[in-house]
Design a protein around this motif. Structure first.
Motif, PDB file in Angstrom:
ATOM      1  N   GLN A 285       0.812  -1.215   0.000  1.00 52.93           N
ATOM      2  CA  GLN A 285       0.000   0.000   0.000  1.00 52.93           C
ATOM      3  C   GLN A 285       0.851   1.273   0.000  1.00 52.93           C
ATOM      4  OE1 GLN A 285      -2.809  -0.254   3.216  1.00 52.93           O
ATOM      5  NE2 GLN A 285      -3.795  -2.055   2.363  1.00 52.93           N
ATOM      6  N   TRP A 286       2.155   1.136   0.065  1.00 56.30           N
ATOM      7  CA  TRP A 286       3.055   2.295   0.109  1.00 56.30           C
ATOM      8  C   TRP A 286       3.240   2.883  -1.274  1.00 56.30           C
ATOM      9  CZ3 TRP A 286       7.898   1.537   3.656  1.00 56.30           C
ATOM     10  CH2 TRP A 286       7.496   1.129   4.928  1.00 56.30           C
ATOM     11  N   MET A 287       3.517   4.182  -1.309  1.00 52.36           N
ATOM     12  CA  MET A 287       3.915   4.815  -2.569  1.00 52.36           C
ATOM     13  C   MET A 287       5.343   4.365  -2.903  1.00 52.36           C
ATOM     14  SD  MET A 287       4.710   8.773  -1.512  1.00 52.36           S
ATOM     15  CE  MET A 287       3.159   8.958  -0.693  1.00 52.36           C
ATOM     16  N   SER A 288       5.703   4.480  -4.143  1.00 55.66           N
ATOM     17  CA  SER A 288       7.042   4.082  -4.572  1.00 55.66           C
ATOM     18  C   SER A 288       8.089   5.100  -4.101  1.00 55.66           C
ATOM     19  CB  SER A 288       7.097   3.974  -6.093  1.00 55.66           C
ATOM     20  OG  SER A 288       6.985   5.268  -6.673  1.00 55.66           O
ATOM     21  N   GLU A 289       9.337   4.684  -4.131  1.00 54.38           N
ATOM     22  CA  GLU A 289      10.430   5.614  -3.811  1.00 54.38           C
ATOM     23  C   GLU A 289      10.393   6.808  -4.764  1.00 54.38           C
ATOM     24  OE1 GLU A 289      15.299   5.949  -3.980  1.00 54.38           O
ATOM     25  OE2 GLU A 289      14.421   3.954  -3.783  1.00 54.38           O
ATOM     26  N   GLN A 290      10.122   6.558  -6.037  1.00 57.79           N
ATOM     27  CA  GLN A 290      10.072   7.641  -7.025  1.00 57.79           C
ATOM     28  C   GLN A 290       8.984   8.655  -6.660  1.00 57.79           C
ATOM     29  OE1 GLN A 290       9.239   6.401 -11.035  1.00 57.79           O
ATOM     30  NE2 GLN A 290       9.711   8.401 -11.887  1.00 57.79           N
ATOM     31  N   GLN A 291       7.809   8.183  -6.260  1.00 55.60           N
ATOM     32  CA  GLN A 291       6.732   9.096  -5.858  1.00 55.60           C
ATOM     33  C   GLN A 291       7.134   9.894  -4.614  1.00 55.60           C
ATOM     34  OE1 GLN A 291       3.895   5.861  -5.579  1.00 55.60           O
ATOM     35  NE2 GLN A 291       2.589   6.857  -7.104  1.00 55.60           N
ATOM     36  N   ALA A 292       7.794   9.225  -3.664  1.00 58.12           N
ATOM     37  CA  ALA A 292       8.240   9.905  -2.444  1.00 58.12           C
ATOM     38  C   ALA A 292       9.290  10.964  -2.774  1.00 58.12           C
ATOM     39  CB  ALA A 292       8.799   8.886  -1.447  1.00 58.12           C
TER      40      ALA A 292
ATOM     41  N   ILE B 212       9.499  12.701  -5.467  1.00 63.67           N
ATOM     42  CA  ILE B 212       8.794  13.843  -6.062  1.00 63.67           C
ATOM     43  C   ILE B 212       8.166  14.691  -4.956  1.00 63.67           C
ATOM     44  CG2 ILE B 212       6.810  14.500  -7.490  1.00 63.67           C
ATOM     45  CD1 ILE B 212       7.553  12.011  -9.261  1.00 63.67           C
ATOM     46  N   LEU B 213       7.498  14.067  -4.003  1.00 70.36           N
ATOM     47  CA  LEU B 213       6.886  14.805  -2.899  1.00 70.36           C
ATOM     48  C   LEU B 213       7.937  15.525  -2.055  1.00 70.36           C
ATOM     49  CD1 LEU B 213       4.122  12.358  -1.651  1.00 70.36           C
ATOM     50  CD2 LEU B 213       3.815  14.562  -2.780  1.00 70.36           C
ATOM     51  N   PHE B 214       9.076  14.879  -1.851  1.00 75.13           N
ATOM     52  CA  PHE B 214      10.173  15.473  -1.080  1.00 75.13           C
ATOM     53  C   PHE B 214      10.861  16.591  -1.859  1.00 75.13           C
ATOM     54  CE2 PHE B 214      14.766  15.287   0.143  1.00 75.13           C
ATOM     55  CZ  PHE B 214      14.638  15.835   1.406  1.00 75.13           C
ATOM     56  N   GLN B 215      10.641  16.641  -3.145  1.00 78.98           N
ATOM     57  CA  GLN B 215      11.283  17.599  -4.053  1.00 78.98           C
ATOM     58  C   GLN B 215      12.797  17.366  -4.096  1.00 78.98           C
ATOM     59  OE1 GLN B 215       9.943  21.468  -2.686  1.00 78.98           O
ATOM     60  NE2 GLN B 215       7.921  21.158  -3.574  1.00 78.98           N
ATOM     61  N   ALA B 216      13.173  16.117  -4.251  1.00 78.68           N
ATOM     62  CA  ALA B 216      14.577  15.718  -4.234  1.00 78.68           C
ATOM     63  C   ALA B 216      15.420  16.445  -5.269  1.00 78.68           C
ATOM     64  CB  ALA B 216      14.691  14.208  -4.432  1.00 78.68           C
ATOM     65  N   SER B 217      14.822  16.833  -6.387  1.00 74.71           N
ATOM     66  CA  SER B 217      15.592  17.474  -7.455  1.00 74.71           C
ATOM     67  C   SER B 217      16.139  18.842  -7.051  1.00 74.71           C
ATOM     68  CB  SER B 217      14.738  17.606  -8.718  1.00 74.71           C
ATOM     69  OG  SER B 217      13.607  18.416  -8.455  1.00 74.71           O
ATOM     70  N   ARG B 218      15.604  19.439  -6.001  1.00 70.89           N
ATOM     71  CA  ARG B 218      16.094  20.765  -5.588  1.00 70.89           C
ATOM     72  C   ARG B 218      17.345  20.687  -4.704  1.00 70.89           C
ATOM     73  NH1 ARG B 218      12.654  22.610  -0.365  1.00 70.89           N
ATOM     74  NH2 ARG B 218      14.487  23.815   0.055  1.00 70.89           N
ATOM     75  N   TYR B 219      17.743  19.478  -4.328  1.00 70.13           N
ATOM     76  CA  TYR B 219      18.908  19.296  -3.455  1.00 70.13           C
ATOM     77  C   TYR B 219      20.134  18.875  -4.254  1.00 70.13           C
ATOM     78  CZ  TYR B 219      15.463  19.444   0.264  1.00 70.13           C
ATOM     79  OH  TYR B 219      14.461  19.833   1.109  1.00 70.13           O
TER      80      TYR B 219
END
Length: 104
Positions: A37-44, A46-53
């Motif tokens: 039932q968990w979201m994928s690492e990729q979805q997480a 995106i929510l964390f906004q990993a690309s800005r780090y």
């Protein structure tokens, strides 16, 4: 030490349980729901906004959260816990660049 190496060493120190990371008494518990039932690492990410780090390390915490360690472009280290089902930020901690440290 080169800036990128300094940032990488901070991430390594955080993820290995240094004083900057959460202590066991501060354990964040997110869910008992099955991983199906968990979201994928990729979805997480995106929510964390990993690309800005500048650097990001992802893992699943002992409290069953999506856990991120990241370094911002100004050298600030971020530790964040996201609920793996809802995506809600359960806790986020920022540790500013130490005085005299080389900026990444």
């Amino acid at each position: 030490m080169k800036p990128i190496a300094l940032a990488a060493s901070w991430l390594l120190a955080l993820s290995s349980g240094s004083a900057l990371a959460s202590t066991p008494s501060e354990k964040v518990v997110c869910t008992d729901q099955p991983r199906s039932q968990w979201m994928s690492e990729q979805q997480a990410r995106i929510l964390f906004q990993a690309s800005r780090y500048m650097l990001v390390k992802f893992k699943v915490s002992k409290g069953r959260c999506h856990e991120f360690y990241a370094v911002e472009h100004d050298g600030t280290v971020v530790e964040a816990y996201l609920h793996p089902v809802t995506g809600k930020t359960m806790r986020i901690t920022r540790v500013p660049l130490q005085p005299g440290a080389v900026k990444p």
